[in-house]
Design an enzyme around this catalytic site. Structure first.
Site, PDB file in Angstrom:
ATOM      1  N   GLU A 120       0.828  -1.205   0.000  1.00  0.00           N
ATOM      2  CA  GLU A 120       0.000   0.000   0.000  1.00  0.00           C
ATOM      3  C   GLU A 120       0.870   1.267   0.000  1.00  0.00           C
ATOM      4  O   GLU A 120       1.835   1.372   0.745  1.00  0.00           O
ATOM      5  CB  GLU A 120      -0.907  -0.007   1.230  1.00  0.00           C
ATOM      6  CG  GLU A 120      -1.874   1.160   1.300  1.00  0.00           C
ATOM      7  CD  GLU A 120      -2.699   1.147   2.575  1.00  0.00           C
ATOM      8  OE1 GLU A 120      -3.764   1.787   2.588  1.00  0.00           O
ATOM      9  OE2 GLU A 120      -2.278   0.507   3.562  1.00  0.00           O
ATOM     10  N   LYS A 195      -9.502   2.458  -2.536  1.00  0.00           N
ATOM     11  CA  LYS A 195      -9.758   1.803  -1.259  1.00  0.00           C
ATOM     12  C   LYS A 195     -11.220   1.995  -0.848  1.00  0.00           C
ATOM     13  O   LYS A 195     -11.697   3.121  -0.715  1.00  0.00           O
ATOM     14  CB  LYS A 195      -8.817   2.392  -0.208  1.00  0.00           C
ATOM     15  CG  LYS A 195      -8.756   1.650   1.108  1.00  0.00           C
ATOM     16  CD  LYS A 195      -7.602   2.202   1.934  1.00  0.00           C
ATOM     17  CE  LYS A 195      -7.379   1.467   3.226  1.00  0.00           C
ATOM     18  NZ  LYS A 195      -6.148   1.924   3.908  1.00  0.00           N
ATOM     19  N   CYS A 232      -5.714  -2.904   1.690  1.00  0.00           N
ATOM     20  CA  CYS A 232      -5.472  -2.893   3.132  1.00  0.00           C
ATOM     21  C   CYS A 232      -6.703  -3.215   3.981  1.00  0.00           C
ATOM     22  O   CYS A 232      -7.110  -4.358   4.064  1.00  0.00           O
ATOM     23  CB  CYS A 232      -4.842  -1.567   3.545  1.00  0.00           C
ATOM     24  SG  CYS A 232      -4.052  -1.653   5.183  1.00  0.00           S
TER      25      CYS A 232
END
Length: 384
Positions: A120, A195, A232
């Protein structure tokens, strides 16, 4: 703990304390099966030794089929520390990381990798814990033609590989996003995803910097298979993995940055469970090292002000649809993990376990549609 005090890996602990049949049995119980190691090129190993990073490779087999040829793909996962101190200029820090990652990508290419993914926001320190705007927002760049994307486009074309480049993105409207750019083996950008879920726990103050994605669950059809990127914190949400799989992904990458005190006990479970539940390969990639910042920052967990976020414990691994998984990379070193997988295993496990046929999406869709209504009443029965 930090530096040399950190445990190298769970695998090292097992190898130091077990051997023979006991080690094989522990491996079977922990990892599903003992995977055959990949015979990687001598050139790649020499590069890893000279540049001081771990290089490991494993083979995931599928059963031979009568009507389909094997669909073998080599996946690469890269984990790394930051290179320049966080007190250096933005350009110095970013360029140092470009240089380092260029070497690791070369090792992946020398190992025959077809698709490689970094951790990330790999082009910067994990500065989101600080809640400071400058200089950290200066790392944000265009997903289409920023310096990091241009750097990766050159490498993708040079080596003929697909590169997944997770970055901090600044779009044309000056909005910042946590983004993964997918670059084809031809060197052209296929597209980007963002994300979906943003943490608000302890030092993870990422909502200070960017918002949740509005792009949904994009899947990218590459020359080597259909891939998705679950960035993530999204790994904590089973529905996130599920939607990428429902949209056709064969491989779901999970580029992450997470620290030992928060998540390490669940790290080996989540991506592996997602592989099992969704009949896909998953690639869990975690940042490594301890990063220190110029100014102290506080968080919502009551700890005293501090300059270090904690130890990013690496331990990147690959999991298969049948629940088997590779050993993890080191908890303290940069590394390149290579996995040769046969994508036919995805359908073979679908046929074997039948989760897609038995998951009752119609039932959950109906109940979720009711749950999101403001007047929803929980379906609880009690004695009158």
């Amino acid at each position: 703990m930090a530096g040399n005090q950190e445990t190298t890996s769970i695998e090292d602990l097992l190898n130091k304390n077990l051997s023979g049949v006991e080690l094989d049995e522990a491996t079977r119980i922990l990892y599903g099966k003992k995977l055959e190691k990949l015979n990687l090129s001598e050139e790649a190993h020499k590069l890893a030794e000279s540049a001081d990073f771990e290089l490991a490779g494993y083979i995931f087999e599928a059963k031979p089929e009568q009507t389909r040829a094997a669909r073998k793909v080599r996946i690469g996962a890269i984990q790394n520390k930051i290179v320049a101190p966080t007190t250096e200029s933005v350009a110095t820090q970013r360029d140092a990381l470009h240089s380092r990652i260029g070497v690791l990508i070369e090792a992946a290419a020398l190992s025959g990798v077809n698709i490689v993914c970094m951790q990330e926001t790999w082009h910067m320190p994990f500065a989101f814990c600080t809640r400071e705007r400058l200089p950290w927002t200066e790392f944000a760049e265009s997903a289409e033609n920023g310096p990091t994307t241009l750097f990766c486009k050159q490498l993708a074309k040079k080596f003929g590989i697909v590169i997944i480049s997770p970055i901090l993105e600044r779009d044309e409207n000056e909005v910042i996003w946590n983004t993964a750019v997918v670059i084809s083996h031809t060197g052209e950008v296929i597209g980007k995803t963002r994300k979906n879920h943003i943490p608000r726990v302890g030092d993870f103050n990422e909502s200070t910097y960017y918002m949740e994605s509005t792009l949904g669950h994009r899947v990218f059809e590459t020359a080597f298979g259909k891939i998705a990127i679950n960035i993530c914190y999204g790994r904590h949400h089973p529905q996130n993995w599920m939607m990428f799989a429902l949209n056709g992904a064969d491989i779901i990458f999970n580029p992450s940055a997470t620290v030992g005190g928060l998540s390490e006990p669940i790290w080996p479970i989540e991506a592996r469970n997602a592989a099992i539940a969704n009949h896909v390969y998953t690639v869990a990639i975690n940042r490594v090292g301890t990063e220190s910042f110029p100014y102290e920052f506080t968080s919502g967990d009551g700890k005293p002000a501090h300059k270090e976020f904690g130890h990013f414990y690496g331990s990147s691994y690959v999991a298969a649809p049948d629940g088997s998984r590779s050993p993890g990379l080191s908890r303290i070193r940069d590394g390149v993990l290579v996995a040769e997988v046969d994508l036919n295993a995805c359908r073979q496990v679908k046929d074997s376990w039948g989760f897609r046929m038995t998951q009752r999406l119609d039932l959950y869709a109906k109940e979720l549609q009711e749950f999101i209504k403001p007047d929803y009443k929980q379906n609880i029965l009690k004695e009158l």
